[in-house]
Design an enzyme around this catalytic site. Structure first.
Site, PDB file in Angstrom:
ATOM      1  N   ILE A  64      11.789   1.003   8.470  1.00 48.25           N
ATOM      2  CA  ILE A  64      10.733   0.817   7.904  1.00 48.25           C
ATOM      3  C   ILE A  64      10.041  -0.548   8.776  1.00 48.25           C
ATOM      4  O   ILE A  64      10.890  -1.609   8.606  1.00 48.25           O
ATOM      5  CB  ILE A  64      10.529   1.310   6.666  1.00 48.25           C
ATOM      6  CG1 ILE A  64      10.029   1.327   6.058  1.00 48.25           C
ATOM      7  CG2 ILE A  64       9.151  -0.323   6.432  1.00 48.25           C
ATOM      8  CD1 ILE A  64      10.043   3.047   6.376  1.00 48.25           C
ATOM      9  N   ASP A 157       5.925 -11.394  -6.149  1.00 50.15           N
ATOM     10  CA  ASP A 157       5.651 -10.656  -7.436  1.00 50.15           C
ATOM     11  C   ASP A 157       4.050 -10.423  -7.784  1.00 50.15           C
ATOM     12  O   ASP A 157       4.168 -10.566  -7.635  1.00 50.15           O
ATOM     13  CB  ASP A 157       5.929 -11.614  -8.587  1.00 50.15           C
ATOM     14  CG  ASP A 157       6.298 -10.915  -9.670  1.00 50.15           C
ATOM     15  OD1 ASP A 157       6.148  -9.631  -9.854  1.00 50.15           O
ATOM     16  OD2 ASP A 157       6.252 -11.262 -11.449  1.00 50.15           O
ATOM     17  N   GLU A 191      -0.067  -4.838 -15.058  1.00 50.62           N
ATOM     18  CA  GLU A 191       1.610  -4.998 -15.320  1.00 50.62           C
ATOM     19  C   GLU A 191       1.714  -6.241 -15.498  1.00 50.62           C
ATOM     20  O   GLU A 191       2.090  -6.543 -16.757  1.00 50.62           O
ATOM     21  CB  GLU A 191       2.095  -4.535 -14.206  1.00 50.62           C
ATOM     22  CG  GLU A 191       3.618  -4.613 -14.240  1.00 50.62           C
ATOM     23  CD  GLU A 191       5.014  -5.637 -13.970  1.00 50.62           C
ATOM     24  OE1 GLU A 191       5.209  -5.636 -14.496  1.00 50.62           O
ATOM     25  OE2 GLU A 191       3.906  -7.092 -13.873  1.00 50.62           O
ATOM     26  N   GLU A 192       0.882  -6.616 -15.190  1.00 50.34           N
ATOM     27  CA  GLU A 192       1.426  -8.747 -15.991  1.00 50.34           C
ATOM     28  C   GLU A 192       0.772  -8.944 -17.592  1.00 50.34           C
ATOM     29  O   GLU A 192       1.550 -10.070 -17.517  1.00 50.34           O
ATOM     30  CB  GLU A 192       1.406  -9.612 -15.012  1.00 50.34           C
ATOM     31  CG  GLU A 192       1.886  -9.649 -13.313  1.00 50.34           C
ATOM     32  CD  GLU A 192       3.343 -10.170 -13.733  1.00 50.34           C
ATOM     33  OE1 GLU A 192       3.976 -10.554 -14.058  1.00 50.34           O
ATOM     34  OE2 GLU A 192       3.535 -10.139 -12.295  1.00 50.34           O
ATOM     35  N   ASP A 220       9.639  -3.911  -7.675  1.00 48.42           N
ATOM     36  CA  ASP A 220       9.298  -4.856  -8.396  1.00 48.42           C
ATOM     37  C   ASP A 220       9.792  -5.820  -7.824  1.00 48.42           C
ATOM     38  O   ASP A 220      10.955  -6.154  -8.248  1.00 48.42           O
ATOM     39  CB  ASP A 220       8.991  -4.522  -9.275  1.00 48.42           C
ATOM     40  CG  ASP A 220       8.017  -5.884 -10.427  1.00 48.42           C
ATOM     41  OD1 ASP A 220       7.669  -6.793  -9.301  1.00 48.42           O
ATOM     42  OD2 ASP A 220       7.541  -5.604 -11.213  1.00 48.42           O
ATOM     43  N   ASP A 322      13.407  -5.998   4.644  1.00 55.55           N
ATOM     44  CA  ASP A 322      13.798  -5.381   5.191  1.00 55.55           C
ATOM     45  C   ASP A 322      14.561  -4.015   5.111  1.00 55.55           C
ATOM     46  O   ASP A 322      13.941  -3.055   5.343  1.00 55.55           O
ATOM     47  CB  ASP A 322      14.300  -6.118   6.595  1.00 55.55           C
ATOM     48  CG  ASP A 322      14.370  -4.876   7.700  1.00 55.55           C
ATOM     49  OD1 ASP A 322      13.554  -3.707   8.055  1.00 55.55           O
ATOM     50  OD2 ASP A 322      15.106  -4.927   8.925  1.00 55.55           O
ATOM     51  N   ASP A 326      13.313  -0.419   3.576  1.00 55.32           N
ATOM     52  CA  ASP A 326      13.616   1.039   4.073  1.00 55.32           C
ATOM     53  C   ASP A 326      15.105   1.943   3.834  1.00 55.32           C
ATOM     54  O   ASP A 326      15.083   2.850   3.378  1.00 55.32           O
ATOM     55  CB  ASP A 326      15.175   0.359   5.078  1.00 55.32           C
ATOM     56  CG  ASP A 326      14.707  -0.603   6.355  1.00 55.32           C
ATOM     57  OD1 ASP A 326      13.339   0.262   7.526  1.00 55.32           O
ATOM     58  OD2 ASP A 326      15.831  -1.196   7.244  1.00 55.32           O
TER      59      ASP A 326
END
Length: 458
Positions: A64, A157, A191-192, A220, A322, A326
């Site tokens: 990715i 976040d 969500e928060e 998350d 990264d 992936d």
């Protein structure tokens, strides 16, 4: 003491049960196979294949591109900057974030659905994206929350998880992936405010559709600036999948505890969906031991800008972002196309096995293959035993190493017919692969029956 003397006189007499096949044989030391023509004696109980047969090959996930993931974060930052500095529920920045992600997925060939809900007097949205094809009865689902707090842009976040999931979905399109399982991706709102969006989705999903989700994977905060590498420990197979991925790269992992139950996997887990995920840390402090194995600064939070205005594009560790992106792709490719059966796979034996009256215990085997690691702590054992007095029966699950788990004891007062039930067994100390057995013994006289079928659901 004989149970006969304690039973009520005039109880239901023996009855002759129908058979799906001819009476099962129980010859010791030999197993007779059915002839190719289908004629001849019925076989001794043989394990059936899993209900969802695994594909023959595993496709390797593509790398990715970090630059692509960061480009999404740049766009989310621009959206926040243009909308009072945040992307919070009920604010224009959140709706613009949803529109941005949806446009990318629509252009890539996904079928997208906006699910609207209301929380705190404001409208919110979940975005669901389905990749065409794959077995609709076996869904591999990856998700993340897209909203920020009102204090900032929420780039770690949870722009980080949202961008990683988005770029993995776009990689599915670029690669023209034809998975054997159905792939679904989700971005949750509010969500928060207490997992509002994901709870709304799960609560409004029919139970028949919930049962089709083999795994929900949650991401998350995967780019924390002082990162750790934390793996959810909810489902053993998914946990092992992520641990092995990082181990192959020489990156040690720890079990995630800081956010356990505080993110969008919780509503799925609470209704029995197998879950897993990754996390790079929030406001907990990195220890000296963690800094030694992961680098970074001990005595400081994993994310010093957690829920703050400084959670911007400058608040990202590229290496963590990264690696975790992936890992998302690796999980989607492995669970979506690989030979390992996903969580929720059932192994079943439907051959009849006679249970002799006041006789020796009989066993029905199931061969479990293709699993990794140990069996789950909530192994489901579905049992269907036809018998005219269920109180006679003692039923055990026997693990491959011979360990027996008592499912049912005999009881002189249990006069009902049949044992048709699903038991939950903590088998987490047992290796999953191998031959499991259902052991049944009739300990009292006068009634007969047979094992009709049974299954294990991992």
């Amino acid at each position: 003491m004989s149970y006969v003397s304690s039973r009520t006189v005039g109880r239901t007499p023996r009855r002759s049960w129908p058979r799906k096949v001819a009476t099962a044989t129980a010859a010791a030391g030999a197993i007779v196979g059915l002839l190719v023509s289908g004629s001849g004696p019925a076989s001794a109980a043989q394990p059936h294949a899993p209900s969802a047969a695994p594909p023959a090959t595993t496709l390797a996930a593509p790398d990715i591109p970090l630059a692509n993931v960061k480009a999404h974060l740049t766009q989310l930052q621009s959206i926040a900057t243009a909308n009072s500095g945040n992307r919070a529920h009920g604010r224009a920045g959140y709706k613009a974030s949803i529109d941005y992600v949806k446009a990318k997925l629509d252009a890539a060939g996904f079928t997208t659905t906006l699910q609207q809900f209301t929380s705190s007097g404001a409208t919110g949205w979940n975005l669901i994206a389905d990749w065409p094809g794959g077995d609709p009865n076996h869904v591999v689902f990856a998700g993340s929350h897209l909203d920020s707090v009102t204090a900032g842009a929420g780039i770690n976040d949870n722009g980080s998880g949202s961008a990683g999931v988005l770029e993995t979905a776009l990689a599915v399109s670029r690669e023209g992936l034809q998975p054997t399982k159905h792939l679904r991706f989700g971005w949750w709102g509010a969500e928060e405010l207490g997992l509002v969006g994901s709870k709304y989705y799960v609560n409004n999903l029919p139970s028949t559709e919930r049962a089709k989700i083999d795994a929900y994977l949650n991401f998350d905060m995967i780019g924390s600036p002082n990162p750790g590498y934390f793996v959810y420990d909810d489902d053993p197979q998914v946990e092992t999948l992520f641990k092995d991925f990082f181990a192959a790269k020489g990156v040690p992992t720890e079990i995630e505890t800081e956010g356990d139950g505080r993110s969008d996997h919780a509503p799925f887990k609470n209704v029995g969906v197998p879950v897993g995920g990754l996390f790079s840390g929030a406001d907990y402090t990195k220890t000296a031991a963690q800094a030694q194995k992961w680098g970074g600064t001990s005595g400081q939070p994993f994310d010093r800008c957690y829920h703050s205005s400084c959670d911007t594009t400058a608040n990202i560790n590229d290496t963590a972002l990264d690696r975790n992106s992936d890992a998302i792709a690796h999980a989607i490719w492995t669970l979506g196309t690989g030979t390992t059966p996903p969580p929720g796979t059932s192994f079943e034996n439907t051959d009849n096995v006679n249970v002799p009256d006041v006789g020796a215990a009989v066993e029905s085997p199931i061969a479990v293959t293709g699993r990794t690691g140990n069996a789950p702590s909530a192994l489901k054992v579905g049992v269907d035993i036809k018998h005219t007095y269920r109180g006679d029966l003692v039923v055990d699950l026997v693990a491959p190493d011979g360990t027996a788990f008592r499912l049912k004891n005999s009881s002189s007062s249990d006069s009902a017919d049949n044992v048709i039930a699903t038991y939950t067994v903590n088998a987490s100390a047992e290796v999953a692969n191998g031959t499991w057995k259902l052991r049944v013994r009739d300990v009292a006289a006068q009634d007969i029956g047979f094992i009709d079928s049974w299954k294990l659901t991992f």
